[in-house]
Design an enzyme around this catalytic site. Structure first.
Site, mmCIF file in Angstrom:
data_model
loop_
_atom_site.group_PDB
_atom_site.id
_atom_site.type_symbol
_atom_site.label_atom_id
_atom_site.label_comp_id
_atom_site.label_asym_id
_atom_site.label_seq_id
_atom_site.Cartn_x
_atom_site.Cartn_y
_atom_site.Cartn_z
ATOM 1 N N SER A 185 -6.477 -20.080 -10.843
ATOM 2 C CA SER A 185 -5.117 -19.722 -11.220
ATOM 3 C C SER A 185 -5.055 -19.650 -12.740
ATOM 4 O O SER A 185 -5.303 -20.647 -13.421
ATOM 5 C CB SER A 185 -4.157 -20.788 -10.675
ATOM 6 O OG SER A 185 -2.869 -20.593 -11.177
ATOM 7 N N LYS A 200 -5.566 -15.750 -9.468
ATOM 8 C CA LYS A 200 -4.101 -15.767 -9.441
ATOM 9 C C LYS A 200 -3.590 -15.641 -10.864
ATOM 10 O O LYS A 200 -4.101 -16.298 -11.766
ATOM 11 C CB LYS A 200 -3.642 -17.084 -8.814
ATOM 12 C CG LYS A 200 -2.155 -17.258 -8.689
ATOM 13 C CD LYS A 200 -1.858 -18.321 -7.640
ATOM 14 C CE LYS A 200 -1.210 -19.540 -8.260
ATOM 15 N NZ LYS A 200 -0.929 -20.587 -7.247
ATOM 16 N N LYS A 253 -0.241 -15.878 -13.346
ATOM 17 C CA LYS A 253 1.130 -16.387 -13.463
ATOM 18 C C LYS A 253 1.988 -15.410 -14.248
ATOM 19 O O LYS A 253 1.537 -14.873 -15.268
ATOM 20 C CB LYS A 253 1.111 -17.723 -14.208
ATOM 21 C CG LYS A 253 0.356 -18.819 -13.497
ATOM 22 C CD LYS A 253 1.270 -19.503 -12.536
ATOM 23 C CE LYS A 253 0.598 -20.728 -11.957
ATOM 24 N NZ LYS A 253 1.467 -21.378 -10.980
ATOM 25 N N ASP A 259 1.747 -15.089 -9.198
ATOM 26 C CA ASP A 259 2.615 -16.237 -8.931
ATOM 27 C C ASP A 259 3.763 -16.240 -9.927
ATOM 28 O O ASP A 259 3.563 -16.430 -11.125
ATOM 29 C CB ASP A 259 1.807 -17.540 -9.040
ATOM 30 C CG ASP A 259 2.594 -18.755 -8.559
ATOM 31 O OD1 ASP A 259 3.797 -18.608 -8.241
ATOM 32 O OD2 ASP A 259 2.002 -19.858 -8.509
ATOM 33 N N GLU A 305 3.320 -14.834 -4.911
ATOM 34 C CA GLU A 305 3.708 -16.207 -4.601
ATOM 35 C C GLU A 305 5.070 -16.530 -5.214
ATOM 36 O O GLU A 305 5.320 -16.232 -6.380
ATOM 37 C CB GLU A 305 2.622 -17.134 -5.170
ATOM 38 C CG GLU A 305 2.724 -18.586 -4.742
ATOM 39 C CD GLU A 305 1.475 -19.365 -5.151
ATOM 40 O OE1 GLU A 305 0.337 -18.843 -4.981
ATOM 41 O OE2 GLU A 305 1.615 -20.490 -5.639
ATOM 42 N N ASP A 346 5.601 -21.272 -2.036
ATOM 43 C CA ASP A 346 5.015 -22.479 -2.625
ATOM 44 C C ASP A 346 6.141 -23.506 -2.814
ATOM 45 O O ASP A 346 6.310 -24.413 -2.000
ATOM 46 C CB ASP A 346 4.326 -22.099 -3.950
ATOM 47 C CG ASP A 346 3.828 -23.288 -4.752
ATOM 48 O OD1 ASP A 346 4.033 -24.432 -4.339
ATOM 49 O OD2 ASP A 346 3.220 -23.088 -5.826
ATOM 50 N N LYS A 399 0.122 -27.378 -0.271
ATOM 51 C CA LYS A 399 -0.293 -28.445 -1.175
ATOM 52 C C LYS A 399 -0.111 -29.749 -0.437
ATOM 53 O O LYS A 399 1.009 -30.113 -0.051
ATOM 54 C CB LYS A 399 0.520 -28.417 -2.467
ATOM 55 C CG LYS A 399 0.219 -27.175 -3.301
ATOM 56 C CD LYS A 399 0.850 -27.194 -4.664
ATOM 57 C CE LYS A 399 0.587 -25.851 -5.358
ATOM 58 N NZ LYS A 399 1.349 -25.693 -6.597
ATOM 59 N N GLY A 443 -3.145 -25.853 -5.544
ATOM 60 C CA GLY A 443 -3.542 -26.937 -6.434
ATOM 61 C C GLY A 443 -2.415 -27.337 -7.359
ATOM 62 O O GLY A 443 -1.425 -26.616 -7.503
HETATM 63 O O1 OSB Z 1 2.435 -22.709 -8.708
HETATM 64 O O2 OSB Z 1 0.590 -23.058 -7.717
HETATM 65 C C1 OSB Z 1 1.366 -23.311 -8.646
HETATM 66 C C2 OSB Z 1 -0.258 -25.684 -11.156
HETATM 67 C C3 OSB Z 1 0.767 -26.557 -11.340
HETATM 68 C C4 OSB Z 1 1.971 -26.363 -10.700
HETATM 69 C C5 OSB Z 1 2.135 -25.282 -9.849
HETATM 70 C C6 OSB Z 1 1.093 -24.400 -9.623
HETATM 71 C C7 OSB Z 1 -0.114 -24.590 -10.311
HETATM 72 C C8 OSB Z 1 -1.244 -23.701 -10.232
HETATM 73 C C9 OSB Z 1 -2.595 -24.247 -10.636
HETATM 74 O O3 OSB Z 1 -1.147 -22.530 -9.943
HETATM 75 C C10 OSB Z 1 -3.514 -24.502 -9.532
HETATM 76 C C11 OSB Z 1 -4.670 -25.376 -9.957
HETATM 77 O O4 OSB Z 1 -5.674 -24.844 -10.446
HETATM 78 O O5 OSB Z 1 -4.590 -26.607 -9.790
HETATM 79 MG MG MG Z 2 2.653 -21.458 -7.071
#
Ligand code: OSB
Ligand code: MG
Length: 372
Positions: free
Chosen positions: A141, A167, A169, A194, A219, A244, A268, A296
């Site tokens: 991500s 992924k 953001k 995301d 997402e 999510d 999660k 994650g």
């Molecule tokens: O939206 O999935 C998410 C990290 C912290 C809070 C929310 C998210 C995330 C990630 C990182 O996308 C995932 C990772 O590598 O741990």
């Molecule tokens: Mg997310």
């Protein structure tokens, strides 16, 4: 089996690079290591995964520690626990507080698997009537970048390391336009976007007539807690929506399914209150053809090992947000590293979650007062 000791050790881990989402920028990740000991002197370890601030979810490190100490831990005092699901049932008395619950419950799964002399992965595979994979394909991500050029550099670097599912953001429609450009130019990689709740229904016009076969889902485009507008959006676009922030329980997944709010679920373990709930959600998604994969939370080594055991289940085939240790912290909390090899992480082979804390953390944890 009775838990006779429970200990909490807050630690702050420094990220190599700040991780930026629409919610916040994280450069120092606070977690709390939780250790529990049974009457045989065996230890199980878990991690409290709330963030420091209540942006992504309502719980924080401080509030969750208070809930653990004053509400959840006392519920387990002198209780004879037969299996991990007993803990979930007891905790069902308490509303919400999923990450506080998961911290204790995951520690118990580690302890329980160790007692049976099994790896957590093999125990979970048995519970689910399936097998597990010793090597787990994973994704990465990428947090928000300040320019298209920086984003491109991050994607190239991820590709070089061997990640095949990436992924990206986003927060604004201009971020979205940049992400779509990048995705178009890396047709050999699978992508997800995301939005972390940052869009509204205007996003329809950006996603309606997309012809990007390597963009596999978006997402959490809309507000946290909204199911109705997500269903509205999903009915207007072909691109699968993955939820999510909305998903805290099996009931939330059922709501999403019934309304058609999503075709995929980012699972999660911490956000749904632990492994027993996660397994129920996986079963429901498998029965109803919802895509499900492991998300994650920028976990430390204990949380990453727990997630990897869940992600190793055969059938959970879509690569999760469980990247190599080297991606995250200058120094983690466990002795071993998860190393990426051909886009996969190898499952540790020892019992339980299969990893052990650096001695300094193990000693510090055991020196804290027993909260049971
Ligand atoms: O939206 O999935 C998410 C990290 C912290 C809070 C929310 C998210 C995330 C990630 C990182 O996308 C995932 C990772 O590598 O741990
Ligand atoms: Mg997310």
């Amino acid at each position: 089996m009775k838990i006779i000791e429970m200990h909490l050790l807050p630690v702050t881990l420094k990220l190599k690079n700040p991780f930026i989402s629409s919610h916040e920028s994280v450069s120092e990740r606070e977690i709390t290591i939780i250790g529990i000991k049974d009457t045989n002197g065996l230890w199980g370890y878990g991690e409290l995964e709330t963030f420091s601030f209540p942006y992504y979810t309502a719980e924080t490190q401080k509030t969750a520690r208070v809930i653990i100490q004053t509400i959840l831990a006392p519920l387990l005092k002198n209780v004879d626990i037969k299996q991990p699901e007993d803990i979930t049932k007891i905790f069902n008395l308490v509303a919400g507080n999923q990450m506080a619950k998961a911290a204790i419950e995951t520690a118990y799964w580690d302890l329980f698997a160790k007692t049976l002399n099994l790896s957590l992965a093999s125990l979970l595979a048995k519970k689910m009537n399936t097998t597990y994979r010793a090597k787990v394909a994973v994704g990465i991500s990428i947090g928000m970048q300040s320019s298209l050029h920086d984003l491109q550099r991050e994607v190239i670097s991820a590709k070089k390391q061997g990640y095949t599912r990436i992924k990206i953001k986003v927060k604004s429609y201009s971020d979205l336009t940049s992400a779509l450009k990048i995705i178009h130019s890396f047709s050999d990689l699978a992508f997800m976007i995301d939005a972390n709740s940052s869009f509204n229904l205007n996003v329809v016009s950006y996603l309606k007539n997309l012809d990007l076969p390597n963009l596999v889902m978006i997402e959490q485009p809309l507000r946290t807690t909204d199911f109705v507008d997500h269903a509205n959006l999903q009915s207007k676009i072909n691109l699968p929506i993955c939820l999510d922030e909305n998903i805290f329980s099996l009931d939330d997944v059922k709501t999403a399914f019934a309304l058609g709010s999503a075709r995929a679920i980012n699972l999660k373990v911490s956000r749904v209150g632990g492994i027993a709930n996660a397994l129920e959600i996986i079963r429901f998604c498998w029965q109803n053809n919802l895509i499900i994969w492991c998300g994650g939370m920028l976990e430390g080594g204990i949380g990453r090992a727990t997630n990897l055991a869940v992600a190793s289940l055969a059938g959970l085939d879509f690569p999760g947000d469980i990247s190599a240790s080297s991606r995250y912290y200058f120094k983690d909390i466990i002795k071993s590293n998860f190393i990426l090899c051909k886009g996969q992480l190898e499952l540790p082979s020892s019992t339980g979650i299969g990893v052990s804390l650096f001695l300094e953390y193990e000693n510090q944890l055991q020196e804290t007062t027993n909260i049971l």
